[in-house]
Design an enzyme around this catalytic site. Sequence first.
Site, mmCIF file in Angstrom:
data_model
loop_
_atom_site.group_PDB
_atom_site.id
_atom_site.type_symbol
_atom_site.label_atom_id
_atom_site.label_comp_id
_atom_site.label_asym_id
_atom_site.label_seq_id
_atom_site.Cartn_x
_atom_site.Cartn_y
_atom_site.Cartn_z
ATOM 1 N N CYS A 191 -11.819 -2.196 12.778
ATOM 2 C CA CYS A 191 -12.123 -3.225 13.765
ATOM 3 C C CYS A 191 -13.533 -2.990 14.311
ATOM 4 O O CYS A 191 -13.961 -1.861 14.504
ATOM 5 C CB CYS A 191 -11.153 -3.263 14.937
ATOM 6 S SG CYS A 191 -9.478 -3.657 14.458
ATOM 7 N N ARG A 236 -15.886 -2.764 8.855
ATOM 8 C CA ARG A 236 -14.892 -2.044 9.655
ATOM 9 C C ARG A 236 -13.506 -2.685 9.605
ATOM 10 O O ARG A 236 -12.533 -2.136 10.127
ATOM 11 C CB ARG A 236 -15.345 -1.979 11.116
ATOM 12 C CG ARG A 236 -16.687 -1.324 11.310
ATOM 13 C CD ARG A 236 -17.066 -1.317 12.773
ATOM 14 N NE ARG A 236 -16.206 -0.452 13.528
ATOM 15 C CZ ARG A 236 -16.402 0.844 13.712
ATOM 16 N NH1 ARG A 236 -17.451 1.421 13.179
ATOM 17 N NH2 ARG A 236 -15.557 1.563 14.404
ATOM 18 N N TRP A 266 -9.015 -5.203 11.521
ATOM 19 C CA TRP A 266 -8.208 -4.546 10.490
ATOM 20 C C TRP A 266 -6.851 -4.332 11.155
ATOM 21 O O TRP A 266 -6.723 -3.540 12.087
ATOM 22 C CB TRP A 266 -8.826 -3.211 10.082
ATOM 23 C CG TRP A 266 -8.156 -2.570 8.908
ATOM 24 C CD1 TRP A 266 -8.461 -2.729 7.590
ATOM 25 C CD2 TRP A 266 -7.061 -1.648 8.941
ATOM 26 N NE1 TRP A 266 -7.633 -1.974 6.813
ATOM 27 C CE2 TRP A 266 -6.761 -1.299 7.604
ATOM 28 C CE3 TRP A 266 -6.282 -1.082 9.961
ATOM 29 C CZ2 TRP A 266 -5.743 -0.411 7.265
ATOM 30 C CZ3 TRP A 266 -5.266 -0.203 9.621
ATOM 31 C CH2 TRP A 266 -5.011 0.128 8.290
ATOM 32 N N ASN A 287 -11.269 -2.358 19.837
ATOM 33 C CA ASN A 287 -11.238 -1.547 18.626
ATOM 34 C C ASN A 287 -10.523 -0.262 18.987
ATOM 35 O O ASN A 287 -10.942 0.440 19.913
ATOM 36 C CB ASN A 287 -12.668 -1.254 18.157
ATOM 37 C CG ASN A 287 -12.718 -0.150 17.111
ATOM 38 O OD1 ASN A 287 -11.786 -0.003 16.324
ATOM 39 N ND2 ASN A 287 -13.775 0.632 17.099
ATOM 40 N N GLY A 288 -9.432 0.049 18.261
ATOM 41 C CA GLY A 288 -8.693 1.273 18.542
ATOM 42 C C GLY A 288 -7.212 0.983 18.516
ATOM 43 O O GLY A 288 -6.764 -0.008 17.923
ATOM 44 N N GLU A 305 -12.528 12.185 -7.167
ATOM 45 C CA GLU A 305 -13.398 11.168 -6.573
ATOM 46 C C GLU A 305 -13.594 9.982 -7.543
ATOM 47 O O GLU A 305 -13.542 8.822 -7.123
ATOM 48 C CB GLU A 305 -14.739 11.808 -6.194
ATOM 49 C CG GLU A 305 -15.818 10.858 -5.709
ATOM 50 C CD GLU A 305 -15.465 10.063 -4.453
ATOM 51 O OE1 GLU A 305 -14.395 10.297 -3.860
ATOM 52 O OE2 GLU A 305 -16.257 9.192 -4.073
ATOM 53 N N LYS A 318 -12.479 6.108 -6.750
ATOM 54 C CA LYS A 318 -13.418 4.982 -6.812
ATOM 55 C C LYS A 318 -12.803 3.850 -7.624
ATOM 56 O O LYS A 318 -12.868 2.691 -7.236
ATOM 57 C CB LYS A 318 -14.751 5.389 -7.480
ATOM 58 C CG LYS A 318 -15.672 6.242 -6.688
ATOM 59 C CD LYS A 318 -16.472 5.530 -5.624
ATOM 60 C CE LYS A 318 -15.820 5.501 -4.295
ATOM 61 N NZ LYS A 318 -15.651 6.678 -3.512
ATOM 62 N N GLU A 374 -9.676 2.231 -5.748
ATOM 63 C CA GLU A 374 -9.895 1.513 -4.489
ATOM 64 C C GLU A 374 -10.698 0.241 -4.663
ATOM 65 O O GLU A 374 -10.443 -0.740 -3.972
ATOM 66 C CB GLU A 374 -10.510 2.420 -3.411
ATOM 67 C CG GLU A 374 -11.917 2.870 -3.674
ATOM 68 C CD GLU A 374 -12.460 3.793 -2.592
ATOM 69 O OE1 GLU A 374 -12.009 3.735 -1.449
ATOM 70 O OE2 GLU A 374 -13.359 4.585 -2.922
ATOM 71 N N HIS A 429 2.281 19.570 -17.624
ATOM 72 C CA HIS A 429 3.417 19.964 -16.789
ATOM 73 C C HIS A 429 4.107 18.761 -16.163
ATOM 74 O O HIS A 429 4.784 18.883 -15.149
ATOM 75 C CB HIS A 429 2.958 20.970 -15.722
ATOM 76 C CG HIS A 429 2.424 22.232 -16.313
ATOM 77 N ND1 HIS A 429 3.225 23.192 -16.875
ATOM 78 C CD2 HIS A 429 1.147 22.652 -16.507
ATOM 79 C CE1 HIS A 429 2.478 24.174 -17.359
ATOM 80 N NE2 HIS A 429 1.206 23.857 -17.153
ATOM 81 N N LYS A 445 -13.790 0.684 6.502
ATOM 82 C CA LYS A 445 -14.712 1.813 6.340
ATOM 83 C C LYS A 445 -14.382 2.971 7.289
ATOM 84 O O LYS A 445 -14.351 4.110 6.871
ATOM 85 C CB LYS A 445 -16.137 1.313 6.596
ATOM 86 C CG LYS A 445 -17.189 2.361 6.400
ATOM 87 C CD LYS A 445 -17.728 2.315 5.003
ATOM 88 C CE LYS A 445 -18.670 3.462 4.707
ATOM 89 N NZ LYS A 445 -18.429 3.986 3.359
#
Length: 613
Positions: free
Chosen positions: A2, A27, A75, A101-102, A485, A489, A492, A508, A608
Amino acid sequence: MCGIVGYAGSRQAAPVLLDGLEKLEYRGYDSAGVCVYNEAGLNMVKAKGRLSVLRDRLEGGTALPGNVGIGHTRWATHGAPSDVNSHPHMSWTGKIAVVHNGIIENEARLRAKMYRKGATFQSETDTEVVANMVGYYYEKFGDFVQAVRETVMRLEGSFALGIQCIDHPDTIIAVKKDSPLIFGFGEGEHFIASDVPAILKYTQTVAYLEDGDMAVFDANSVTFYDSTGEEVAKKRETITWEMSAAERGGYDHFMIKEIYEQPKALKDTISPRLRDGKIDLDGVELPADYLNGLRKIYLVACGSAYYVSVLAKYIIEKTCRIPTEAVMASEFRYSDPVVDERNLVIFVSQSGETADTLAALREAKRRGAQTLAIVNVVGSAIAKAADQVIYTWAGPEIAVATTKAFTTQLAVVYMLAMQMAKTLGTMSDEEYDALVKGLEQLPYDVESVLDQKHLERCQKLASRYHAHHDAFYIGRNIDSGICLEGSLKLKEIAYLHSEAYPAGELKHGPISLIEDGTLVVALATIQDLFDKTMANIKEVKARGADVLCVTLEALEENASAISDSTIAIPAIHPMLQPSLSIIPLQLFSYYVALYRGCDVDKPRNLAKSVTVE
Ligand code: F6R
């Protein structure tokens, strides 16, 4: 997670708010809204979907006249994305509008209380509880500032709030705890925003609000209060970023721009720390007797920053011979970790505001550990809370999927490991000198992997593999860290199911998923382990996998004899090699995402800065 903006001045507020929200869309981007005061009162316009939907609804802002307003890009946490759950939220009294925001952790209790006071609710959000509380206390005390204070002292959780009151049409009140908020000073105008890029077009003079701070402002004046209600002066700081740092420039996406910014970001991160062939990490103090007394180093982070931590474990253990463990922040904080003053706990974060990482940092401090943060955003909560901080100078990272923050975090890890090893005497002078040279050269090495040849190769391979349903990334030692990583990438931004395993672990269990045509991306950049990884490639080939191998130029011929396709990169100092291996994997994921028609910079369901746990 947000983003909020606020404006009071002589310009039309709505276009300024839309500009700001566009810069904050990273955000959160499932809905957006603004509230602007004019003679018709507090007018809210909200829309589910991307900001462009709101922009169209507001005809670029012209449909909503007025000079004072607040805005929000969301968000979703409480309640699905919808017009009604979008911010701003209005108190049931019709007098107070709020953007937030929060996350308000005691919202259920407060909601019940407000019901008892006669409030009604339209949405499922925690923010409407805040609007109703300010509305309630405003009716009770008839004082806007007091109403906000009464509300804030009852809130648990994190918040950055922008609040308007119909009886104070020129005024906005902003207040924050554990969510970022900056204040912008202009000529006859003032701004608030969750992040600098939102207001950079209008001003470069800002103040960072601390937890508990409140700003009460209109176009021409501002009064700051601290958490005790005392009036305070805030230090004005000048932002030195170029506007272009937060623009896409000629690139199609922020992600590809940021991939290409890596040589510069690395130079900016490394060069100031190298003096006369020695590393000087911003005066970070880790003396020999302290390091010798450590029983373990922890690295704590989330997502890609956690993968940097996984790589750091290999690097620090090899160079410093101190047991080191990487732990996900969301696990660390609730795991009753064995941590006290004999532990150094290193926190890695681009945003410096990730909720789990911040909470883990507070937990480590509470237990007496010394804390060190590797952070990109200057003045962020994690940077402020840690005992010592080393900044990555990557500049603003806008694309949701990290690239340049990852490689600069890794560069800081190399330097930190070298500084500690030098202090401990666990690294020879020759090795240290070789690494210093390697670090100086690293930005140029990364540049060489960003040339046309590698770009076209990655593009071609992406066109070949983009329709696959599953991918497995395998590698050994530090290659396995880069696999984590690379795999993240791909999943996502390209929404392609992908998993990463140390190559020796595949048999395994996960190998049962390999069938005809399954994509396996194998990393084989470690000379000593090359044959072992080739053996693992043979195992998956025998089960029908389609193998793409990323290896060193000198090893490409051998790798291509058993792989279906290869990408070759130059060999550099083995410890620094991950900084090069990740580049083709970033490019590959980017192009796969494009072929699959994905929204590269704003992948679904993500944001983000993850400021909720
Ligand atoms: C992935 C990505 C995330 C972040 C994670 C931590 O591309 O960007 O996994 O690495 O959310 O964020 P920071 O570094 O801001 O703490």
